[in-house]
Design an enzyme around this catalytic site. Structure first.
Site, PDB file in Angstrom:
ATOM      1  N   ARG A  45       0.736  -1.124  -0.094  1.00  0.00           N
ATOM      2  CA  ARG A  45      -0.014   0.035   0.058  1.00  0.00           C
ATOM      3  C   ARG A  45       0.888   1.336   0.052  1.00  0.00           C
ATOM      4  O   ARG A  45       0.584   2.300  -0.794  1.00  0.00           O
ATOM      5  CB  ARG A  45      -0.727  -0.037   1.166  1.00  0.00           C
ATOM      6  CG  ARG A  45      -1.770   1.406   1.418  1.00  0.00           C
ATOM      7  CD  ARG A  45      -2.915   1.306   2.246  1.00  0.00           C
ATOM      8  NE  ARG A  45      -2.942   0.362   3.273  1.00  0.00           N
ATOM      9  CZ  ARG A  45      -2.119   0.340   4.314  1.00  0.00           C
ATOM     10  NH1 ARG A  45      -1.369   1.371   4.626  1.00  0.00           N
ATOM     11  NH2 ARG A  45      -2.213  -0.434   5.241  1.00  0.00           N
ATOM     12  N   TYR A 101     -16.631  17.908 -14.694  1.00  0.00           N
ATOM     13  CA  TYR A 101     -17.063  16.233 -14.756  1.00  0.00           C
ATOM     14  C   TYR A 101     -17.774  16.036 -13.655  1.00  0.00           C
ATOM     15  O   TYR A 101     -17.923  16.480 -12.540  1.00  0.00           O
ATOM     16  CB  TYR A 101     -15.503  15.605 -14.788  1.00  0.00           C
ATOM     17  CG  TYR A 101     -15.886  14.158 -14.620  1.00  0.00           C
ATOM     18  CD1 TYR A 101     -16.148  13.252 -15.556  1.00  0.00           C
ATOM     19  CD2 TYR A 101     -15.778  13.257 -13.216  1.00  0.00           C
ATOM     20  CE1 TYR A 101     -16.492  12.021 -15.376  1.00  0.00           C
ATOM     21  CE2 TYR A 101     -15.854  11.823 -13.122  1.00  0.00           C
ATOM     22  CZ  TYR A 101     -16.408  11.390 -14.317  1.00  0.00           C
ATOM     23  OH  TYR A 101     -16.467   9.901 -14.496  1.00  0.00           O
ATOM     24  N   ASP A 123      -7.594  20.035 -13.142  1.00  0.00           N
ATOM     25  CA  ASP A 123      -8.108  18.529 -13.740  1.00  0.00           C
ATOM     26  C   ASP A 123      -7.570  18.565 -15.147  1.00  0.00           C
ATOM     27  O   ASP A 123      -8.196  19.313 -16.004  1.00  0.00           O
ATOM     28  CB  ASP A 123      -9.503  18.159 -13.386  1.00  0.00           C
ATOM     29  CG  ASP A 123      -9.864  17.025 -14.098  1.00  0.00           C
ATOM     30  OD1 ASP A 123      -9.100  16.441 -14.687  1.00  0.00           O
ATOM     31  OD2 ASP A 123     -10.772  16.477 -13.616  1.00  0.00           O
ATOM     32  N   LYS A 143      -8.002   7.736 -18.918  1.00  0.00           N
ATOM     33  CA  LYS A 143      -8.595   8.711 -20.184  1.00  0.00           C
ATOM     34  C   LYS A 143      -7.173   8.711 -21.257  1.00  0.00           C
ATOM     35  O   LYS A 143      -6.869   7.673 -21.529  1.00  0.00           O
ATOM     36  CB  LYS A 143      -9.205   9.931 -20.159  1.00  0.00           C
ATOM     37  CG  LYS A 143     -10.245  10.071 -18.872  1.00  0.00           C
ATOM     38  CD  LYS A 143     -11.326   9.114 -19.096  1.00  0.00           C
ATOM     39  CE  LYS A 143     -12.538   9.066 -17.854  1.00  0.00           C
ATOM     40  NZ  LYS A 143     -12.631  10.277 -17.097  1.00  0.00           N
TER      41      LYS A 143
HETATM   42  C1  LIG Z   1     -13.329  10.600 -15.976  1.00  0.00           C
HETATM   43  C2  LIG Z   1     -12.896  11.802 -15.383  1.00  0.00           C
HETATM   44  C3  LIG Z   1     -12.667  12.010 -13.958  1.00  0.00           C
HETATM   45  C4  LIG Z   1     -12.755  10.761 -13.099  1.00  0.00           C
HETATM   46  O1  LIG Z   1     -11.867   9.920 -13.180  1.00  0.00           O
HETATM   47  P1  LIG Z   1     -11.978   8.224 -13.048  1.00  0.00           P
HETATM   48  O2  LIG Z   1     -10.600   7.485 -13.549  1.00  0.00           O
HETATM   49  O3  LIG Z   1     -13.087   7.758 -13.756  1.00  0.00           O
HETATM   50  O4  LIG Z   1     -12.359   8.174 -11.603  1.00  0.00           O
HETATM   51  C5  LIG Z   1     -12.215  13.032 -13.645  1.00  0.00           C
HETATM   52  N1  LIG Z   1     -12.323  14.235 -14.375  1.00  0.00           N
HETATM   53  C6  LIG Z   1     -12.315  14.270 -15.688  1.00  0.00           C
HETATM   54  C7  LIG Z   1     -12.310  15.479 -16.424  1.00  0.00           C
HETATM   55  C8  LIG Z   1     -12.782  12.906 -16.208  1.00  0.00           C
HETATM   56  O5  LIG Z   1     -12.868  12.820 -17.563  1.00  0.00           O
END
Ligand SMILES: *Cc1c(COP(=O)(O)O)cnc(C)c1O
Length: 381
Positions: free
Chosen positions: A46, A98, A170, A195
């Site tokens: 961890r 998001y 983000d 992504k």
């Molecule tokens: C998908 C996404 C998230 C969340 O990420 P996960 O890996 O699905 O938990 C946060 N911010 C943006 C802009 C996203 O597209």
């Protein structure tokens, strides 16, 4: 080292025990110690894992940070950032973000006495109005999701710095290939590595990158204490995906530009939201802070009714109807019922997120085929 070299080499060493050029998947929960407290830097998985460490070094280099800290998902990474706050603290965020981020701020952290405000960040006046002495974090997402507005990172980070407020960007939609928020004054960069970083729609993963070792230490403490860590196999897949990040994202950008132009000229398409179009209200800022304009395109159908939108959503064959984005394959989605269903309808409409809005994640296929696919789907209306 330049970006295209960093993706392949930064933080990556051949395995010392075998010479393996690929970082091994250290599928272990614990590490044998020579004597109590005498070990090779790894005690329990961890806390540390060598596959994860390699990925963290690589990600830190891609974002020009000092440290990266990896998590089991983008939202687990965000959860760790929000755990830096205390009850009574407040967050100011974009009003077009998001859906899962909105849900985490309002439904989970709201309960623990952390209040979130959502404003259109193209208006510094609105942003300043939402800030008060309790504001501890400004949360930026750019390009925004799904309206693809561009937030001026430098301007907002400067304002935050002057007021002693921490900023987190983000950077999921842009990826580190297109923009590096730490260079523009941000304190923290967040990625849903699910992504573009992973890029092959086969893993869920998240990361935060910082440029201050104190902040890194705090986040590592949270990572270890709360435990939302990724497994080594997932870290390996992200490392592997990153090796082609620059090639994939550039191709997505090139394709998206052509798809946006096609949609803009189509008689059944109303608004097209793509920061690369000269008609986009934030085109200039996008040009200034991004290397290119990204692979995401949103558009609305003339007349704006859900029935017509559904015909398009069900009518494509190459664009698969699915949530998520940033993979090699193109996806089509319906934000109002899919990614943004957790945002109240009146709030959705305020930002132009209608029931007929369609979002595309443009992949790396041959663009002529993608355009033909959309053309055929639009003929169903
Ligand atoms: C998908 C996404 C998230 C969340 O990420 P996960 O890996 O699905 O938990 C946060 N911010 C943006 C802009 C996203 O597209």
């Amino acid at each position: 080292m330049k970006f295209g070299t960093k993706v392949i080499h930064a933080g990556i060493e051949p395995d010392p025990s075998s010479g393996a050029i690929m970082t091994p998947i250290f599928q272990t929960s614990t590490y044998v110690q020579d004597a109590p407290g005498k070990h090779k830097g790894y005690e329990y998985a961890r806390t540390q894992n060598p596959t994860r460490s390699a990925l963290e070094k690589n990600l830190a280099a891609l974002e020009n940070g000092t440290d990266a800290i990896c998590f089991g998902s983008g939202l687990a990474a965000m959860d760790a950032v929000l755990k830096l706050l205390e009850p009574g603290d407040e967050i100011v965020s974009t009003n077009d973000l998001y859906g899962g981020s909105y849900r985490l701020m309002t439904k989970i952290y709201g309960k623990f006495g952390i209040k979130s405000h959502f404003v259109g960040m193209d208006s510094i006046k609105d942003l300043e109005k939402a800030i008060n002495e309790n504001t501890k974090l400004i949360w930026i997402e750019t390009p925004t999701n799904p309206m693809l507005n561009i937030v001026d990172i430098r301007k907002i980070c400067k304002l935050a710095q002057d007021k002693g407020i921490m900023t987190c960007v983000d950077n999921t939609f842009a990826s580190p290939y297109l923009q590096n928020p730490l260079d523009m004054g941000a304190d923290i960069v967040l990625h849903s590595a699910t992504k573009y970083l992973g890029g092959h729609s086969d893993v869920v993963h998240g990361a935060v990158i910082v440029k201050s070792s104190e902040l890194a230490e705090e986040l590592r403490f949270i990572q270890n204490a709360a435990g939302g860590v990724p497994g080594p196999q997932d870290c390996f897949l992200i490392l592997r995906g990153i090796k082609t990040l620059h090639l994939r994202v550039q191709r997505s950008c090139d394709n998206a530009k052509k798809v946006a132009k096609f949609l803009q000229s189509h008689p059944k398409v109303d608004n097209v939201y793509y920061p690369g179009l000269k008609t986009h209200p934030n085109h200039k800022i996008a040009k200034k802070q991004m290397k290119d304009f990204g692979g995401m395109v949103s558009f609305d159908i003339v007349g704006g009714n859900l029935r017509d939108a559904n015909k398009v959503l069900k009518g494509t064959t190459l664009f698969s109807l699915a949530e998520s984005l940033g993979g090699v394959e193109s996806l089509i989605g319906h934000p109002a019922s899919m990614t943004h269903a957790s945002i109240p309808k009146k709030d959705r409409l305020k930002i132009g997120l209608t029931d007929s809005l369609i979002r595309l994640s443009v992949g790396v296929e041959d663009v002529d085929d993608l355009i033909q696919d959309l053309e055929e789907a639009l003929r169903n209306i």
